[in-house]
Design a protein around this motif. Structure first.
Motif, PDB file in Angstrom:
ATOM      1  N   THR A  57      50.556  34.096  50.604  1.00 40.88           N
ATOM      2  CA  THR A  57      51.505  34.683  51.457  1.00 40.88           C
ATOM      3  C   THR A  57      51.910  36.166  51.140  1.00 40.88           C
ATOM      4  N   ARG A  58      51.633  36.664  50.247  1.00 43.08           N
ATOM      5  CA  ARG A  58      51.849  38.013  49.854  1.00 43.08           C
ATOM      6  C   ARG A  58      51.083  39.035  50.603  1.00 43.08           C
ATOM      7  N   TYR A  59      49.655  38.393  50.797  1.00 42.91           N
ATOM      8  CA  TYR A  59      48.495  39.183  51.498  1.00 42.91           C
ATOM      9  C   TYR A  59      48.859  39.512  52.901  1.00 42.91           C
ATOM     10  N   ILE A  60      49.945  39.000  53.608  1.00 41.72           N
ATOM     11  CA  ILE A  60      50.214  39.036  55.027  1.00 41.72           C
ATOM     12  C   ILE A  60      51.116  40.245  55.171  1.00 41.72           C
ATOM     13  N   GLY A  61      50.503  41.281  55.739  1.00 41.16           N
ATOM     14  CA  GLY A  61      51.389  42.439  55.998  1.00 41.16           C
ATOM     15  C   GLY A  61      51.672  43.269  54.794  1.00 41.16           C
ATOM     16  N   ASP A  62      50.906  43.309  53.706  1.00 42.56           N
ATOM     17  CA  ASP A  62      50.899  43.965  52.696  1.00 42.56           C
ATOM     18  C   ASP A  62      50.464  45.404  52.494  1.00 42.56           C
ATOM     19  N   GLY A  63      49.846  45.853  53.756  1.00 42.59           N
ATOM     20  CA  GLY A  63      49.192  46.909  53.780  1.00 42.59           C
ATOM     21  C   GLY A  63      47.784  47.193  53.434  1.00 42.59           C
ATOM     22  N   TYR A  64      47.140  46.106  52.872  1.00 39.70           N
ATOM     23  CA  TYR A  64      45.771  46.193  52.745  1.00 39.70           C
ATOM     24  C   TYR A  64      44.996  45.143  53.696  1.00 39.70           C
TER      25      TYR A  64
END
Length: 84
Positions: A57-64
């Motif tokens: 979930t940390r990949y969602i909306g992380d700027g990458y």
């Protein structure tokens, strides 16, 4: 101090309070619960994407830009807006 956000959730009882509001959504109880402010707000975007099922979930909306399924899909808001 460092514990101000965590202390603002008196019903939140976690083993690692430094994870509350650290910018990464910890999408599992007790972190992503109302008592813990949905991980101090870290899971707000992910929780809005009710059809999005991802391992990290940390990949969602992380700027990458995660240009691969299931992240770059309509259900996941095109990686939480990172792929728009």
């Amino acid at each position: 101090g460092d514990c101000d956000l965590y202390n603002s959730y008196p019903g939140c009882h976690v083993l690692a309070p430094h994870l509350i509001g650290d910018g990464d959504c910890n999408d599992y109880p007790p972190y992503n619960t109302a008592d813990c402010g949905f991980d101090g707000g870290d899971c707000d975007l992910y929780n809005e994407l009710t059809e999005c099922n991802v391992q990290y979930t940390r990949y969602i909306g992380d700027g990458y830009f995660s240009d691969f399924p299931p992240y770059n899909t309509k259900e996941c808001g095109f990686d939480g807006g990172d792929c728009e």
